[in-house]
Design a protein around this motif. Structure first.
Motif, short mmCIF file in Angstrom:
data_model
loop_
_atom_site.label_atom_id
_atom_site.label_comp_id
_atom_site.label_asym_id
_atom_site.label_seq_id
_atom_site.Cartn_x
_atom_site.Cartn_y
_atom_site.Cartn_z
N ILE A 70 -32.45 2.31 -5.99
CA ILE A 70 -31.38 1.76 -6.84
C ILE A 70 -31.26 2.60 -8.11
N GLU A 119 -29.77 5.99 -7.33
CA GLU A 119 -28.36 5.96 -6.92
C GLU A 119 -27.44 5.51 -8.05
N VAL A 155 -28.78 -2.74 -0.82
CA VAL A 155 -28.55 -2.78 0.63
C VAL A 155 -28.69 -1.34 1.14
N SER A 206 -21.35 -4.46 5.92
CA SER A 206 -21.46 -5.31 7.11
C SER A 206 -21.83 -6.74 6.71
N VAL A 220 -24.18 -7.76 4.42
CA VAL A 220 -25.58 -8.05 4.07
C VAL A 220 -25.66 -8.66 2.67
N TYR A 271 -26.21 -8.65 -14.61
CA TYR A 271 -25.56 -7.56 -15.33
C TYR A 271 -25.50 -6.35 -14.42
N ASP A 290 -17.05 -4.30 -7.79
CA ASP A 290 -16.06 -4.81 -6.81
C ASP A 290 -16.69 -5.83 -5.88
N TYR A 323 -19.28 -7.91 -6.56
CA TYR A 323 -19.48 -9.20 -7.25
C TYR A 323 -18.15 -9.92 -7.43
N ALA A 355 -15.53 -9.60 -5.51
CA ALA A 355 -15.07 -10.06 -4.19
C ALA A 355 -15.76 -11.36 -3.79
C1 LIG Z 1 -23.26 -3.11 -3.98
C2 LIG Z 1 -23.97 -3.35 -2.65
C3 LIG Z 1 -25.17 -4.25 -2.89
C4 LIG Z 1 -22.99 -4.05 -1.67
O1 LIG Z 1 -23.70 -4.42 -0.50
P1 LIG Z 1 -22.99 -4.61 0.96
O2 LIG Z 1 -23.97 -5.30 1.82
O3 LIG Z 1 -22.46 -3.31 1.40
O4 LIG Z 1 -21.79 -5.59 0.58
P2 LIG Z 1 -21.03 -6.54 1.65
O5 LIG Z 1 -20.89 -5.81 2.95
O6 LIG Z 1 -21.66 -7.86 1.69
O7 LIG Z 1 -19.58 -6.62 0.98
C5 LIG Z 1 -19.02 -7.85 0.49
C6 LIG Z 1 -17.67 -7.50 -0.12
O8 LIG Z 1 -17.87 -6.77 -1.35
C7 LIG Z 1 -16.85 -5.75 -1.46
N1 LIG Z 1 -17.48 -4.43 -1.41
C8 LIG Z 1 -18.70 -4.10 -0.89
N2 LIG Z 1 -18.94 -2.78 -1.05
C9 LIG Z 1 -17.85 -2.27 -1.66
C10 LIG Z 1 -17.50 -0.96 -2.07
N3 LIG Z 1 -18.32 0.09 -1.87
N4 LIG Z 1 -16.28 -0.78 -2.65
C11 LIG Z 1 -15.44 -1.82 -2.85
N5 LIG Z 1 -15.73 -3.10 -2.48
C12 LIG Z 1 -16.92 -3.31 -1.89
C13 LIG Z 1 -15.89 -5.96 -0.29
O9 LIG Z 1 -14.89 -6.88 -0.69
C14 LIG Z 1 -16.81 -6.60 0.73
O10 LIG Z 1 -16.14 -7.36 1.70
P3 LIG Z 1 -15.46 -6.59 2.98
O11 LIG Z 1 -16.48 -5.58 3.49
O12 LIG Z 1 -15.21 -7.71 3.94
O13 LIG Z 1 -14.24 -5.91 2.46
C15 LIG Z 1 -24.43 -2.00 -2.00
O14 LIG Z 1 -23.34 -1.10 -1.99
C16 LIG Z 1 -25.58 -1.32 -2.70
O15 LIG Z 1 -26.75 -1.60 -2.41
N6 LIG Z 1 -25.30 -0.40 -3.62
C17 LIG Z 1 -26.35 0.41 -4.27
C18 LIG Z 1 -27.25 -0.40 -5.19
C19 LIG Z 1 -26.47 -1.11 -6.28
O16 LIG Z 1 -25.45 -0.65 -6.77
N7 LIG Z 1 -27.01 -2.26 -6.69
C20 LIG Z 1 -26.39 -3.08 -7.69
C21 LIG Z 1 -27.03 -2.88 -9.00
S1 LIG Z 1 -26.35 -4.03 -10.18
#
Ligand SMILES: CC(C)(COP(=O)(O)OP(=O)(O)OC[C@H]1O[C@@H](n2cnc3c(N)ncnc32)[C@H](O)[C@@H]1OP(=O)(O)O)[C@@H](O)C(=O)NCCC(=O)NCCS
Length: 157
Positions: free
Chosen positions: A24, A27, A92, A99, A101, A125, A135, A137, A139
């Motif tokens: 995390i 990235e 994730v 997907s 998660v 935060y 996006d 959070y 969504a």
């Molecule tokens: C942010 C993160 C946790 C999202 O996890 P994920 O399992 O891919 O999210 P989900 O599949 O449950 O997505 C739920 C919704 O969020 C939105 N969403 C998820 N990823 C997105 C992206 N890259 N861009 C825009 N919207 C996004 C979409 O609306 C999505 O619904 P949909 O796929 O049906 O359109 C993941 O990208 C991640 O681990 N990122 C790196 C670590 C990080 O940034 N952590 C947060 C620190 S605060």
């Protein structure tokens, strides 16, 4: 493919969670954390068998692999006589993204919080440059709060 399973983390998840925390930071902030320090920090949470004063990790598991995680910590509100839950260390695995998660982890925490009568809100935060997380959070129905965050870093690690 097996269905996704959300469960409370245990000490057997220590390495996976520490590895995810390093990922995390890399990235989202381009930061390189100290693995030993992170492992001690995760261990401090996991070793509390009761009380969970530091927090609780939840992991998402599929086909015997951990594909997602978050940490819930707690803040007492004397104004509202209840708890705020904070979500931290959200991750994730790249191969499992988009997907549902994180959606499943989020729903699990919200359901727990609703069942506990003294939880007032769930907060987190996020780096303002982390567009994907912001996006996500939004969504999931989280609203942007009206507070800015201030800090004094004591540079202790
Ligand atoms: C942010 C993160 C946790 C999202 O996890 P994920 O399992 O891919 O999210 P989900 O599949 O449950 O997505 C739920 C919704 O969020 C939105 N969403 C998820 N990823 C997105 C992206 N890259 N861009 C825009 N919207 C996004 C979409 O609306 C999505 O619904 P949909 O796929 O049906 O359109 C993941 O990208 C991640 O681990 N990122 C790196 C670590 C990080 O940034 N952590 C947060 C620190 S605060």
């Amino acid at each position: 493919m097996e269905p996704l399973r959300i469960r409370r983390a245990t000490m057997t998840d220590l390495d996976a969670i520490a590895t995810h925390n390093l990922a995390i930071a890399r990235e989202t902030e381009g930061a390189s954390l100290d693995r030993e320090l992170v492992t001690e920090g995760v261990c401090a949470v996991l070793e509390e068998s009761r009380g969970a004063t530091r927090g609780t990790y939840f992991v998402a598991e599929r086909d015997d692999a951990i594909v997602g995680q978050l940490l819930v910590t707690h803040e007492w509100s004397d104004w509202r006589n209840g708890w705020y839950w904070w979500i931290q260390s959200v991750y994730v695995a790249p191969r499992a993204r988009r997907s549902g998660v994180y959606r499943a982890l989020h729903a699990h925490v919200v359901e727990h919080a609703r069942r506990a009568a003294d939880v007032l809100a769930i907060k987190l935060y996020v780096d303002r440059d982390n567009r994907a997380a912001r996006d996500t959070y939004a969504a999931l129905g989280m609203k942007h709060a009206r507070y800015d965050l201030y800090e004094i870093d004591l540079n202790r690690g």
